[in-house]
Each structure stands twice: as structure tokens, then as C-alpha cells.
Design a protein around this motif. Structure first.
Motif, short mmCIF file in Angstrom:
data_model
loop_
_atom_site.label_atom_id
_atom_site.label_comp_id
_atom_site.label_asym_id
_atom_site.label_seq_id
_atom_site.Cartn_x
_atom_site.Cartn_y
_atom_site.Cartn_z
N SER A 75 50.61 -0.48 16.24
CA SER A 75 50.67 0.58 15.21
C SER A 75 51.10 1.89 15.84
CB SER A 75 49.29 0.78 14.57
OG SER A 75 48.87 -0.37 13.91
N GLU A 76 51.69 2.75 15.02
CA GLU A 76 52.11 4.05 15.52
C GLU A 76 50.90 4.83 16.02
OE1 GLU A 76 53.92 5.97 17.14
OE2 GLU A 76 55.47 6.56 15.72
N ARG A 77 51.12 5.59 17.04
CA ARG A 77 50.09 6.43 17.62
C ARG A 77 49.77 7.58 16.65
NH1 ARG A 77 51.15 10.63 22.00
NH2 ARG A 77 49.11 11.53 22.35
N LYS A 78 48.50 7.85 16.45
CA LYS A 78 48.07 8.94 15.59
C LYS A 78 47.85 10.17 16.46
CE LYS A 78 44.75 9.92 11.94
NZ LYS A 78 43.63 9.36 11.19
N LEU A 79 48.68 11.18 16.25
CA LEU A 79 48.60 12.40 17.06
C LEU A 79 47.36 13.21 16.69
CD1 LEU A 79 50.07 14.00 19.27
CD2 LEU A 79 51.35 15.15 17.45
N SER A 80 47.07 13.29 15.39
CA SER A 80 45.91 14.05 14.92
C SER A 80 45.60 13.64 13.48
CB SER A 80 46.22 15.56 14.95
OG SER A 80 45.16 16.31 14.40
N SER A 81 44.37 13.84 13.07
CA SER A 81 44.02 13.58 11.67
C SER A 81 44.29 14.82 10.82
CB SER A 81 42.54 13.18 11.55
OG SER A 81 41.71 14.21 12.06
N ARG A 82 44.59 15.93 11.47
CA ARG A 82 44.92 17.17 10.77
C ARG A 82 46.43 17.36 10.73
NH1 ARG A 82 41.90 21.19 14.27
NH2 ARG A 82 43.92 22.15 14.06
N ASP A 83 46.88 18.12 9.73
CA ASP A 83 48.29 18.47 9.65
C ASP A 83 48.58 19.47 10.77
OD1 ASP A 83 50.90 18.63 8.62
OD2 ASP A 83 50.37 20.46 7.52
N ASP A 97 50.54 15.78 29.61
CA ASP A 97 49.11 15.58 29.84
C ASP A 97 48.69 14.34 29.06
OD1 ASP A 97 46.35 15.58 29.99
OD2 ASP A 97 46.11 17.67 29.37
N MET A 98 48.68 13.22 29.74
CA MET A 98 48.43 11.93 29.10
C MET A 98 47.02 11.81 28.51
SD MET A 98 51.24 10.09 29.32
CE MET A 98 50.81 8.35 29.29
N GLU A 99 46.11 12.66 28.93
CA GLU A 99 44.73 12.60 28.43
C GLU A 99 44.47 13.59 27.31
OE1 GLU A 99 41.98 12.65 31.70
OE2 GLU A 99 43.11 11.11 32.76
N LEU A 100 45.44 14.44 27.00
CA LEU A 100 45.28 15.43 25.93
C LEU A 100 45.10 14.73 24.59
CD1 LEU A 100 45.37 18.40 25.01
CD2 LEU A 100 47.86 18.15 24.82
N LYS A 101 44.13 15.22 23.84
CA LYS A 101 43.79 14.58 22.56
C LYS A 101 43.52 15.66 21.53
CE LYS A 101 40.59 10.94 21.19
NZ LYS A 101 39.62 9.99 21.74
N PHE A 102 44.12 15.51 20.34
CA PHE A 102 43.91 16.45 19.26
C PHE A 102 42.92 15.86 18.25
CE2 PHE A 102 48.16 17.31 20.95
CZ PHE A 102 47.97 18.62 21.34
N ASP A 103 42.35 16.72 17.39
CA ASP A 103 41.32 16.29 16.43
C ASP A 103 41.70 15.01 15.70
OD1 ASP A 103 39.79 18.49 17.05
OD2 ASP A 103 40.45 19.68 15.33
N GLY A 104 40.85 14.00 15.84
CA GLY A 104 41.05 12.74 15.14
C GLY A 104 42.23 11.92 15.63
N GLY A 105 42.82 12.33 16.73
CA GLY A 105 44.00 11.65 17.23
C GLY A 105 43.69 10.78 18.44
N GLU A 106 44.75 10.29 19.01
CA GLU A 106 44.67 9.38 20.15
C GLU A 106 45.48 9.99 21.29
OE1 GLU A 106 45.48 4.59 20.47
OE2 GLU A 106 46.81 5.75 19.18
#
Length: 184
Positions: A75-83, A97-106
Motif C-alpha cells: 500500500s502507498e505510504r501514508k505521509l500524515s493523517s493531517r492535510d 531523514d528516514m526516521e522522520l515521522k509526521f502526525d498519523g504518518g509512517e
């Protein structure tokens, strides 16, 4: 044993949601993919569950008489659950930064792990030649796993569809881009 994995980015779609279908042009591209693969021996087809990915490989599946195996890990990677109005800039930073993660994202690292788990399953299977259908960001992360130089600019240069061949031989991976608009 040598393995060949054809990693495909889906054809042109009407949008980003899971249920987004192919455009008319995307349907033609899916038929072009079937022609492209007509002379290539394929043992299995694995696809993202997203409609646009499945529709992209259906003509090939029918021609080859091979069922499509759905795998959630593609499945496509989810960047964030927010717009994210600045999503493109945020996506760029996730290649750095491979470990960077945004709200609700991967994070890129998390998405890479799940995608590479599919590649590992293929390498450990009896199948020699496999088609994997996924999405641009995940395809980029798979390729980055095998070549750290593959980055944001490479992602930007991907087409819909796009095809890379990943070869595994003697415990080494090499890949090359096969798709060109005149590949039909």
C-alpha cells in the motif's frame, strides 16, 4: 538461483484515495504494460490493494493467466493523517531523514521495512520472476534500500506507470529502469 522482480508504479489514476480508479489514459497504459510483459516470463503477480494498482496489472494478469495476489504491505505510504499544504517539502525531508515521522504518518524507515519484507518473501519463494505493483513513494523507498543515492529527485522523475527490474543473483541486487514512454 537468480530472481527477477519487476517493480511497477501504477498507471495514471483519478486521485489518491484507496478506491481511485485509472483514468482513460491509465487504462490504455495498463494495456501497454500487458504488451510490454507479453514476451517476459512471469511466475507470480503481487499488488497493492489500492484499485489503481490492481487495475494497472489486470490486463497482464489476464494475458498471463496468473491471479493477482493482494499484499497490504505494498500500500502507498501514508505521509500524515493531517492535510499538509507543504507536503512536497515534507516528503523531500523524509528522503533525507528516514526516521522522520509526521502526525498519523509512517516514517520512510517503517515503509521501507514493510516493502522489503515483500521482497524478502519473493527471494525466499520458489518463484523466479515476479511482478510487484505499488506506488511511487514506496517504489522509491524500495530502490533507495538497494542504492542509497536514490532520492527525492529520482522520485520526482518517476512516470505513471514506471517499471524497474530488480535482479538478485549471488546474494547481490542490481536494478535498472525498463520503462520508457516508447516501451509500448
Amino acid at each position: 538461483m537468480e530472481k527477477e522482480i519487476y517493480i511497477i508504479r501504477h498507471c495514471e489514476a483519478k486521485g489518491q484515495p484507496v478506491e481511485s480508479e485509472l483514468t482513460e489514459r491509465g487504462i490504455q497504459q495498463a494495456n501497454d504494460l500487458a504488451k510490454f510483459f507479453s514476451r517476459i516470463k512471469i511466475d507470480q503477480i503481487i499488488s497493492s490493494p489500492f484499485s489503481r494498482a490492481i487495475q494497472s496489472i489486470e490486463p497482464t494478469s489476464k494475458e498471463k493467466k496468473i491471479d493477482i495476489v493482494i499484499n497490504e504491505s505494498l500500500s502507498e505510504r501514508k505521509l500524515s493523517s493531517r492535510d499538509l499544504p507543504d507536503w512536497l517539502e515534507k516528503l523531500k525531508t523524509t528522503f533525507e531523514d528516514m526516521e522522520l515521522k509526521f502526525d498519523g504518518g509512517e516514517s520512510s524507515q517503517e515503509a521501507t521495512y514493510r516493502a522489503i519484507s515483500v521482497i524478502d518473501e519473493i527471494i525466499n519463494s520458489e518463484h523466479q520472476s515476479t511482478i510487484v505493483v505499488t506506488h511511487g513513494n514506496l517504489m522509491s523507498l524500495i530502490l533507495k534500500h538497494f542504492n542509497d543515492e536514490f532520492g527525492f529527485e529520482n522520485w520526482k522523475s518517476l512516470s505513471n506507470p514506471d517499471v524497474f527490474q530488480l535482479k538478485f543473483k549471488n546474494n547481490e541486487f542490481v536494478y535498472e529502469r525498463l520503462w520508457k514512454e516508447d516501451s509500448k
